[in-house]
Design a protein around this motif. Structure first.
Motif, short mmCIF file in Angstrom:
data_model
loop_
_atom_site.label_atom_id
_atom_site.label_comp_id
_atom_site.label_asym_id
_atom_site.label_seq_id
_atom_site.Cartn_x
_atom_site.Cartn_y
_atom_site.Cartn_z
N LEU A 137 -12.97 -15.66 2.91
CA LEU A 137 -12.51 -16.04 1.57
C LEU A 137 -12.50 -14.83 0.65
N LEU A 138 -13.58 -14.07 0.67
CA LEU A 138 -13.66 -12.91 -0.21
C LEU A 138 -12.59 -11.88 0.11
N ASN A 139 -12.31 -11.72 1.40
CA ASN A 139 -11.28 -10.76 1.79
C ASN A 139 -9.91 -11.20 1.30
N LEU A 140 -9.57 -12.45 1.50
CA LEU A 140 -8.28 -12.95 1.02
C LEU A 140 -8.17 -12.79 -0.48
N LEU A 141 -9.22 -13.17 -1.15
CA LEU A 141 -9.27 -13.12 -2.60
C LEU A 141 -9.01 -11.72 -3.12
N GLN A 142 -9.69 -10.78 -2.51
CA GLN A 142 -9.58 -9.40 -2.95
C GLN A 142 -8.16 -8.88 -2.75
N GLU A 149 -8.42 -14.07 -9.33
CA GLU A 149 -9.59 -13.66 -8.58
C GLU A 149 -10.41 -14.87 -8.17
N ALA A 150 -10.06 -16.00 -8.75
CA ALA A 150 -10.95 -17.15 -8.63
C ALA A 150 -10.26 -18.36 -8.02
N GLU A 151 -9.06 -18.14 -7.54
CA GLU A 151 -8.33 -19.28 -7.05
C GLU A 151 -7.34 -18.81 -5.99
N LEU A 152 -7.20 -19.59 -4.96
CA LEU A 152 -6.18 -19.22 -3.98
C LEU A 152 -5.66 -20.44 -3.25
N VAL A 153 -4.48 -20.25 -2.69
CA VAL A 153 -3.88 -21.29 -1.88
C VAL A 153 -3.81 -20.75 -0.46
N LEU A 154 -4.46 -21.45 0.43
CA LEU A 154 -4.45 -21.03 1.83
C LEU A 154 -3.08 -21.31 2.43
N ARG A 169 -19.68 -27.62 2.96
CA ARG A 169 -21.03 -27.22 2.58
C ARG A 169 -20.99 -26.29 1.36
N PHE A 170 -20.07 -25.34 1.36
CA PHE A 170 -19.92 -24.44 0.21
C PHE A 170 -19.61 -25.25 -1.05
N ALA A 171 -18.79 -26.29 -0.88
CA ALA A 171 -18.43 -27.12 -2.04
C ALA A 171 -19.65 -27.88 -2.55
N GLU A 172 -20.44 -28.41 -1.63
CA GLU A 172 -21.67 -29.11 -2.00
C GLU A 172 -22.59 -28.21 -2.81
N GLU A 173 -22.64 -26.95 -2.38
CA GLU A 173 -23.52 -25.97 -3.04
C GLU A 173 -22.89 -25.39 -4.30
N ARG A 174 -21.74 -25.92 -4.68
CA ARG A 174 -21.03 -25.48 -5.89
C ARG A 174 -20.65 -23.99 -5.83
N LEU A 175 -20.39 -23.51 -4.64
CA LEU A 175 -19.88 -22.14 -4.51
C LEU A 175 -18.37 -22.13 -4.68
N ILE A 176 -17.74 -23.18 -4.19
CA ILE A 176 -16.28 -23.30 -4.29
C ILE A 176 -15.91 -24.76 -4.55
N GLU A 177 -14.66 -24.95 -4.93
CA GLU A 177 -14.07 -26.29 -4.91
C GLU A 177 -12.92 -26.25 -3.93
N VAL A 178 -12.84 -27.24 -3.06
CA VAL A 178 -11.76 -27.27 -2.08
C VAL A 178 -10.98 -28.56 -2.24
N ARG A 179 -9.69 -28.44 -2.39
CA ARG A 179 -8.83 -29.61 -2.26
C ARG A 179 -7.72 -29.19 -1.32
N HIS A 180 -7.91 -29.59 -0.04
CA HIS A 180 -6.95 -29.25 0.98
C HIS A 180 -6.83 -27.73 1.08
N ARG A 181 -5.67 -27.20 0.71
CA ARG A 181 -5.52 -25.75 0.86
C ARG A 181 -5.75 -25.00 -0.45
N VAL A 213 -8.24 -23.60 -3.05
CA VAL A 213 -9.65 -23.24 -3.14
C VAL A 213 -9.89 -22.55 -4.47
N ARG A 214 -10.88 -23.03 -5.18
CA ARG A 214 -11.28 -22.37 -6.41
C ARG A 214 -12.68 -21.81 -6.21
#
Lengths: 220, 220
Positions: free
Chosen positions: B145-150, B159-164, B188-200, B202-203
């Motif tokens: 995720l970080l690589n794609l984001l960058q 920097e904070a949102e992407l579409v897979l 799991r990342f979403a549960e931990e409030r690291l990201i939000e995922v809705r399908h493709r 990602v925030r």
DNA sequence: CGTCACGTTGACTAATTTCAATAACGGTGG
DNA sequence: CCACCGTTATTGAAATTAGTCAACGTGACG
């Protein structure tokens, strides 16, 4: 350098190698962060390359033997991004990169050759990615043995016997496994009479059997 | 092409690109076994490259976006050794390889540039090997995720949102994981409030948190 | 001849895959 | 514009693989 080069070209190519360097076992040919100045052709000996991260992670990216080229990682940033360590006393030819660029412009065969060396490395790494990403432990170890064997055979060594220059831990790092798993897998292969292992001496009893393991291809 | 090139050089470099090609989503730019003739610069769109074996194994070797170069794998043997598939409608510039070689000899800045592109690809693959060989599932996904984001950020995207552009299965193949593990890790990342995922979509809620996961560095 | 690094093996644990069921889109055509 | 279908994604439970921790050998080398 195979290919069609004139005698005049050959003379120029001779000037590519400025120095021979002896590298003692356990010492680096270059390290991460070193300024990149040259590519190296291995004349004799055996190397491993590895990448390391600040947080202590480490990954062996390859094992190199006579005739292979090292140092390509440094071109992009003028700094080496990995370490190259001799696993046994070795000798390399140092080829200053500037001279390679200059000569490449004058000798098209050299230009093509350099491109092919880099492309070959990219393709090799694709193979490693396939291994790491999709193979199970037995498949990785079998694949590793067959690859070493094939490369040694191409250099005139036996097809059925080899001496490992690296530890189980280094093999494990390369294959994305622990040293214990590597050791156990060797033992299992030995039980199944695919190989005989005595420390670092490996004799292949059933190469076809090893190939069959690689080709078993569940592929995740 | 950054660097110091004269106006005359620039004019020559313009002749590098002979054709623009549109690639429809889901179709190959090139396939394994195709004759290698050119390198491709992505103008728009998104690709994946993958290697396949006869026995049905498959490994995604990378995802490519605008500005990146594809086709380097073909240089060594004059044949492509992997497939490049468009994940969305795309446009590429075709640069005949022969012309690249010819021009490289005349324009040293291009020569250096080509070498750096290949070296960069080798270094990138070292990073993937590190990921595949030494990281656990959470680390791999965070790193991905970080690589794609960058890379997207460098192209002017958030920097904070992407579409897979790829499926969970394709991500899994790239990361050496099953699609289920990828999906679970996102959850799991979403549960931990690291990201939000809705399908493709990602925030990123906590980029630092993701970085901390990557740097956790047990390293096998 | 002793020491140390390397290698093997066992028991247990943890991580990831596999299998299976269900849910949610999104593109396509009516 | 909406409904439907196939693809894609999520989630759970069981199975499997590989990792971890620990003890013990063994060889190479000084």
């Amino acid at each position: 350098m195979p290919v069609d080069v004139t005698a005049a070209d050959m003379e120029r190519l001779d000037t590519l190698v400025t120095t021979r360097r002896r590298i003692r076992r356990g010492t680096p040919l270059y390290s991460r962060g070193d300024r990149f100045t040259a590519l190296y052709a291995i004349r004799s000996g055996f190397f491993k390359t590895r990448v390391t991260t600040n947080d202590g992670r480490e990954q062996v990216t390859g094992f190199q033997m006579a005739g292979e080229i090292m140092g390509l990682d440094g071109i992009v940033s003028d700094l080496h991004t990995c370490d190259a360590l001799a696993l046994e006393d070795a000798e390399v030819c140092e080829m200053p990169y500037e001279r390679i660029e200059d000569l490449s412009r004058e000798v098209p065969a050299l230009q093509t050759h350099v491109h092919k060396i880099m492309s070959r490395e990219i393709v090799r790494e694709h193979g490693v990615m396939l291994l790491l990403g999709s193979m199970r432990a037995e498949e990785r170890v079998a694949s590793f043995l067959l690859n070493l064997l094939q490369r040694l055979h191409a250099r005139g060594f036996s097809e059925a016997e080899l001496v490992l220059r690296m530890t189980r831990e280094e093999i494990g790092s390369y294959l994305g496994l622990t040293l214990e798993t590597v050791s156990r897998t060797f033992s299992r292969f030995a039980e199944e009479r695919l190989i005989e292992v005595r420390h670092r001496h490996v004799r292949i009893l059933d190469g076809r059997g090893l190939e069959a393991i690689v080709a078993s291809a569940n592929g995740r």
